[in-house]
Motif scaffolding. Structure first.
Motif, PDB file in Angstrom:
ATOM      1  N   SER A 114       0.831  -1.096  -0.075  1.00  0.00           N
ATOM      2  CA  SER A 114      -0.010   0.050   0.300  1.00  0.00           C
ATOM      3  C   SER A 114       0.733   1.250  -0.093  1.00  0.00           C
ATOM      4  CB  SER A 114      -0.878   0.156   1.207  1.00  0.00           C
ATOM      5  OG  SER A 114      -1.677  -1.149   1.309  1.00  0.00           O
ATOM      6  N   LEU A 115       1.817   1.285   0.790  1.00  0.00           N
ATOM      7  CA  LEU A 115       2.886   2.615   0.678  1.00  0.00           C
ATOM      8  C   LEU A 115       3.577   2.587  -0.653  1.00  0.00           C
ATOM      9  CD1 LEU A 115       4.074   4.655   2.385  1.00  0.00           C
ATOM     10  CD2 LEU A 115       5.859   3.017   3.235  1.00  0.00           C
ATOM     11  N   PHE A 126      -4.668   6.606   6.229  1.00  0.00           N
ATOM     12  CA  PHE A 126      -3.723   6.563   5.549  1.00  0.00           C
ATOM     13  C   PHE A 126      -3.678   5.610   4.404  1.00  0.00           C
ATOM     14  CE2 PHE A 126       0.449   5.633   3.930  1.00  0.00           C
ATOM     15  CZ  PHE A 126       0.826   6.639   2.918  1.00  0.00           C
ATOM     16  N   LEU A 127      -3.855   4.159   5.080  1.00  0.00           N
ATOM     17  CA  LEU A 127      -3.468   2.779   4.512  1.00  0.00           C
ATOM     18  C   LEU A 127      -4.818   2.805   3.713  1.00  0.00           C
ATOM     19  CD1 LEU A 127      -1.899   0.705   6.944  1.00  0.00           C
ATOM     20  CD2 LEU A 127      -0.959   1.681   4.964  1.00  0.00           C
ATOM     21  N   VAL A 128      -6.069   3.060   4.230  1.00  0.00           N
ATOM     22  CA  VAL A 128      -7.380   2.798   3.359  1.00  0.00           C
ATOM     23  C   VAL A 128      -7.227   3.738   2.146  1.00  0.00           C
ATOM     24  CG1 VAL A 128      -9.835   3.371   3.696  1.00  0.00           C
ATOM     25  CG2 VAL A 128      -8.531   2.183   5.521  1.00  0.00           C
ATOM     26  N   GLY A 129      -6.966   4.876   2.286  1.00  0.00           N
ATOM     27  CA  GLY A 129      -6.744   5.787   1.243  1.00  0.00           C
ATOM     28  C   GLY A 129      -5.734   5.454   0.167  1.00  0.00           C
ATOM     29  N   ALA A 130      -4.579   4.626   0.756  1.00  0.00           N
ATOM     30  CA  ALA A 130      -4.000   3.987  -0.130  1.00  0.00           C
ATOM     31  C   ALA A 130      -4.318   2.880  -0.793  1.00  0.00           C
ATOM     32  CB  ALA A 130      -2.398   3.630   0.459  1.00  0.00           C
ATOM     33  N   GLY A 131      -5.561   2.355  -0.561  1.00  0.00           N
ATOM     34  CA  GLY A 131      -5.843   0.983  -1.125  1.00  0.00           C
ATOM     35  C   GLY A 131      -5.761  -0.161  -0.568  1.00  0.00           C
ATOM     36  N   ILE A 132      -5.503  -0.064   0.857  1.00  0.00           N
ATOM     37  CA  ILE A 132      -5.164  -1.343   1.481  1.00  0.00           C
ATOM     38  C   ILE A 132      -6.271  -2.601   1.401  1.00  0.00           C
ATOM     39  CG2 ILE A 132      -5.681  -0.794   3.629  1.00  0.00           C
ATOM     40  CD1 ILE A 132      -3.223  -2.306   4.756  1.00  0.00           C
ATOM     41  N   LEU A 133      -7.341  -1.883   1.631  1.00  0.00           N
ATOM     42  CA  LEU A 133      -8.456  -3.000   1.572  1.00  0.00           C
ATOM     43  C   LEU A 133      -8.576  -3.676   0.103  1.00  0.00           C
ATOM     44  CD1 LEU A 133     -11.245  -0.778   3.535  1.00  0.00           C
ATOM     45  CD2 LEU A 133      -9.678  -2.642   4.302  1.00  0.00           C
ATOM     46  N   GLU A 134      -8.299  -3.018  -0.919  1.00  0.00           N
ATOM     47  CA  GLU A 134      -8.265  -3.887  -2.213  1.00  0.00           C
ATOM     48  C   GLU A 134      -7.296  -4.836  -2.215  1.00  0.00           C
ATOM     49  OE1 GLU A 134      -7.182  -0.559  -4.879  1.00  0.00           O
ATOM     50  OE2 GLU A 134      -9.077   0.897  -4.169  1.00  0.00           O
ATOM     51  N   ALA A 171      -4.287 -18.585   4.353  1.00  0.00           N
ATOM     52  CA  ALA A 171      -3.364 -17.646   4.088  1.00  0.00           C
ATOM     53  C   ALA A 171      -4.288 -16.508   3.996  1.00  0.00           C
ATOM     54  CB  ALA A 171      -2.722 -17.798   2.890  1.00  0.00           C
ATOM     55  N   ALA A 172      -5.305 -16.371   3.269  1.00  0.00           N
ATOM     56  CA  ALA A 172      -6.193 -15.324   3.177  1.00  0.00           C
ATOM     57  C   ALA A 172      -6.910 -14.758   4.409  1.00  0.00           C
ATOM     58  CB  ALA A 172      -7.195 -15.537   2.113  1.00  0.00           C
ATOM     59  N   ALA A 173      -7.231 -15.708   5.360  1.00  0.00           N
ATOM     60  CA  ALA A 173      -7.528 -15.234   6.659  1.00  0.00           C
ATOM     61  C   ALA A 173      -6.753 -14.642   7.539  1.00  0.00           C
ATOM     62  CB  ALA A 173      -8.197 -16.378   7.261  1.00  0.00           C
ATOM     63  N   ARG A 174      -5.295 -15.125   7.242  1.00  0.00           N
ATOM     64  CA  ARG A 174      -4.325 -14.489   8.214  1.00  0.00           C
ATOM     65  C   ARG A 174      -3.934 -13.172   7.587  1.00  0.00           C
ATOM     66  NH1 ARG A 174      -1.860 -19.510   7.631  1.00  0.00           N
ATOM     67  NH2 ARG A 174      -0.433 -18.753   6.144  1.00  0.00           N
ATOM     68  N   GLU A 175      -4.154 -12.964   6.339  1.00  0.00           N
ATOM     69  CA  GLU A 175      -3.964 -11.678   5.644  1.00  0.00           C
ATOM     70  C   GLU A 175      -4.979 -10.474   6.201  1.00  0.00           C
ATOM     71  OE1 GLU A 175      -4.212 -11.156   1.096  1.00  0.00           O
ATOM     72  OE2 GLU A 175      -2.149 -11.207   1.667  1.00  0.00           O
ATOM     73  N   ARG A 176      -5.925 -11.040   6.117  1.00  0.00           N
ATOM     74  CA  ARG A 176      -7.210 -10.308   6.454  1.00  0.00           C
ATOM     75  C   ARG A 176      -7.049  -9.632   8.137  1.00  0.00           C
ATOM     76  NH1 ARG A 176     -12.409  -9.130   4.736  1.00  0.00           N
ATOM     77  NH2 ARG A 176     -13.648  -8.211   6.219  1.00  0.00           N
ATOM     78  N   ARG A 177      -6.551 -10.480   8.739  1.00  0.00           N
ATOM     79  CA  ARG A 177      -6.686 -10.195  10.259  1.00  0.00           C
ATOM     80  C   ARG A 177      -5.321  -9.337  10.382  1.00  0.00           C
ATOM     81  NH1 ARG A 177      -7.589 -15.817  11.143  1.00  0.00           N
ATOM     82  NH2 ARG A 177      -5.195 -16.223  11.243  1.00  0.00           N
ATOM     83  N   ALA A 178      -4.306  -9.433   9.664  1.00  0.00           N
ATOM     84  CA  ALA A 178      -2.978  -8.445   9.684  1.00  0.00           C
ATOM     85  C   ALA A 178      -3.492  -7.210   9.084  1.00  0.00           C
ATOM     86  CB  ALA A 178      -1.876  -9.022   8.839  1.00  0.00           C
ATOM     87  N   VAL A 179      -4.180  -7.041   8.189  1.00  0.00           N
ATOM     88  CA  VAL A 179      -4.741  -5.818   7.579  1.00  0.00           C
ATOM     89  C   VAL A 179      -5.613  -4.991   8.651  1.00  0.00           C
ATOM     90  CG1 VAL A 179      -6.336  -4.645   5.939  1.00  0.00           C
ATOM     91  CG2 VAL A 179      -4.768  -6.510   5.270  1.00  0.00           C
ATOM     92  N   MET A 180      -6.504  -6.166   9.224  1.00  0.00           N
ATOM     93  CA  MET A 180      -7.205  -5.325  10.491  1.00  0.00           C
ATOM     94  C   MET A 180      -6.393  -4.938  11.542  1.00  0.00           C
ATOM     95  SD  MET A 180     -10.339  -5.439   9.601  1.00  0.00           S
ATOM     96  CE  MET A 180      -9.626  -5.020   7.331  1.00  0.00           C
ATOM     97  N   GLN A 181      -5.411  -5.360  11.897  1.00  0.00           N
ATOM     98  CA  GLN A 181      -4.347  -5.015  12.791  1.00  0.00           C
ATOM     99  C   GLN A 181      -3.645  -3.820  12.365  1.00  0.00           C
ATOM    100  OE1 GLN A 181      -1.430  -7.936  14.145  1.00  0.00           O
ATOM    101  NE2 GLN A 181      -0.352  -6.257  15.327  1.00  0.00           N
ATOM    102  N   LEU A 182      -3.559  -3.654  11.378  1.00  0.00           N
ATOM    103  CA  LEU A 182      -2.870  -2.212  10.714  1.00  0.00           C
ATOM    104  C   LEU A 182      -3.847  -0.944  10.842  1.00  0.00           C
ATOM    105  CD1 LEU A 182      -0.745  -3.907   7.874  1.00  0.00           C
ATOM    106  CD2 LEU A 182       0.176  -2.784   9.844  1.00  0.00           C
ATOM    107  N   ILE A 183      -5.073  -1.311  10.632  1.00  0.00           N
ATOM    108  CA  ILE A 183      -5.955  -0.243  10.248  1.00  0.00           C
ATOM    109  C   ILE A 183      -7.070   0.048  11.366  1.00  0.00           C
ATOM    110  CG2 ILE A 183      -5.638  -0.384   7.831  1.00  0.00           C
ATOM    111  CD1 ILE A 183      -8.547  -1.554   7.755  1.00  0.00           C
ATOM    112  N   LEU A 184      -7.542  -0.969  12.256  1.00  0.00           N
ATOM    113  CA  LEU A 184      -8.399  -0.651  13.207  1.00  0.00           C
ATOM    114  C   LEU A 184      -7.914   0.263  14.226  1.00  0.00           C
ATOM    115  CD1 LEU A 184     -10.021  -4.160  13.549  1.00  0.00           C
ATOM    116  CD2 LEU A 184     -11.144  -1.927  12.365  1.00  0.00           C
TER     117      LEU A 184
END
Length: 368
Positions: free
Chosen positions: A67-68, A316-324, A338-351
């Motif tokens: 995203s960055l 910032f990360l949501v604006g950079a497209g991290i959810l995509e 892997a997909a579930a772990r990735e989703r949890r990691a994204v939630m940790q970064l943005i919540l």
């Protein structure tokens, strides 16, 4: 009997040899974090990740860098050629992940500079970034004057300012007091005390709070990072056309210097546990504090920088497209896939309740 802490012995000798029998908090932190042999960041041991003392956003997930990386390409769209300087590049993980996304979608800087003083971290970077270093796309530098000034530069400061030594300042009955480190009562350890600062330091502290347009409650202690001000001066002196991306934990002055936080924010990380015993076992724990983003901006503004944005890491990360970046799947039958772990990691970064609100992102520009 436990093993001798050689850095503690050195600091005790420094205190004995000092006319005031004290050393400043800033000097103590400089030694505890950056002593060439015994400083925390110089030691040959893992600091980041599961086996270390703390996590950083690049370690949580490569999605952070993806995203960055896209956001940096967007920032550089008006540049013919450009460069990156990463301040304190750690194990090189962020650099490696950024180059992965640039190679996938096309684009990227002419050169990526790693400003790193730790020999241990340079070894980690060498292992992780060998192809990039060999191809000359990455290059180590010891100081900002080593950066080529012909092309624009994007400076990445990811958890850099929170690792700088700071002063501790208290508002006393008769004015400003400066935190110092002295011997403990038994003479075997260290203790904090406060005393009247030298005249030059008293003026510097007064000018700092005048710049912020605030003062403190009596007895309140805060951290003041004059070392960060010096870094802004170096960046300004050596980079004429640049964008600085600051990612760190902390907040604006009203939050960081809130009157309810009477003891300041200085704390340590060790084995993923937080403690405030920052004078015990120097060199063996990370020492950090909440970054005052208001002060960073005021110093940058004085030097001619324009603030482009300031927001939470989550925003910032949501604006950079991290959810995509998350796999488009409503549910995962296997919560450990892997997909579930990735989703949890994204939630940790943005919540907000995780890293999304604690970390802030501030962008400044000068000459572009």
């Amino acid at each position: 009997m436990g093993r001798e802490n050689k850095l503690l012995s050195l600091l005790l000798r420094e205190i004995e040899q000092s006319p005031s029998h004290t050393i400043s908090c800033e000097h103590y932190m400089t030694q505890a974090l950056y002593h060439p042999q015994w400083g925390y960041y110089q030691r040959d041991r893992l600091k980041v990740g599961k086996e270390g003392d703390f996590y950083t956003s690049p370690v949580v997930s490569p999605i952070f860098a993806r995203s960055l990386g896209k956001k940096l390409l967007e920032m550089s769209r008006d540049f013919d050629q450009w460069q990156v300087v990463e301040l304190g590049a750690g194990d090189g993980r962020l650099c490696a992940h950024l180059w992965e996304v640039w190679e996938q979608i096309g684009g990227g800087p002419q050169r990526y500079y790693l400003l790193e003083t730790s020999k241990y971290h340079r070894c980690l970077q060498s292992d992780r970034l060998q192809p990039l270093l060999t191809s000359d796309r990455c290059q180590w530098i010891d100081q900002l004057s080593d950066v080529c000034r012909k092309e624009p530069v994007i400076v990445i400061s990811n958890e850099f300012f929170d690792a700088l030594p700071v002063h501790r300042v208290r508002r006393g009955e008769r004015g400003w007091e400066l935190g110092v480190v002295t011997k403990s009562t038994d003479g075997q350890g260290l203790a904090e005390d406060f005393c009247s600062p030298p005249t030059y330091m008293e003026k510097q502290i007064g000018a700092y709070f005048d710049l912020l347009g605030t003062t403190l409650e009596k007895g309140q202690i805060v951290e003041v990072a004059f070392s960060a001000q010096k870094w802004w001066k170096q960046i300004t002196d050596h980079l004429t056309q640049a964008i600085v991306v600051t990612i760190d934990y902390g907040g604006e002055m009203e939050e960081v210097y809130h009157s309810g936080r009477l003891e300041g924010s200085l704390r340590c990380f060790r084995n993923h546990r937080v403690h405030r015993r920052w004078l015990t076992c120097p060199g063996e724990s990370d020492i950090t504090y909440d970054v005052n983003f208001t002060a960073l901006h005021k110093w940058a503004e004085q030097l001619g920088w324009r603030r482009v944005s300031y927001e939470s890491q989550g925003s910032f990360l949501v604006g950079a497209g991290i959810l995509e970046e998350i796999a488009v799947t409503a549910e995962y039958q296997d919560p450990f896939c892997a997909a579930a772990r990735e989703r949890r990691a994204v939630m940790q970064l943005i919540l907000p309740e995780a890293m999304g609100e604690v970390f802030k992102v501030m962008i400044h520009a000068k000459g572009c």
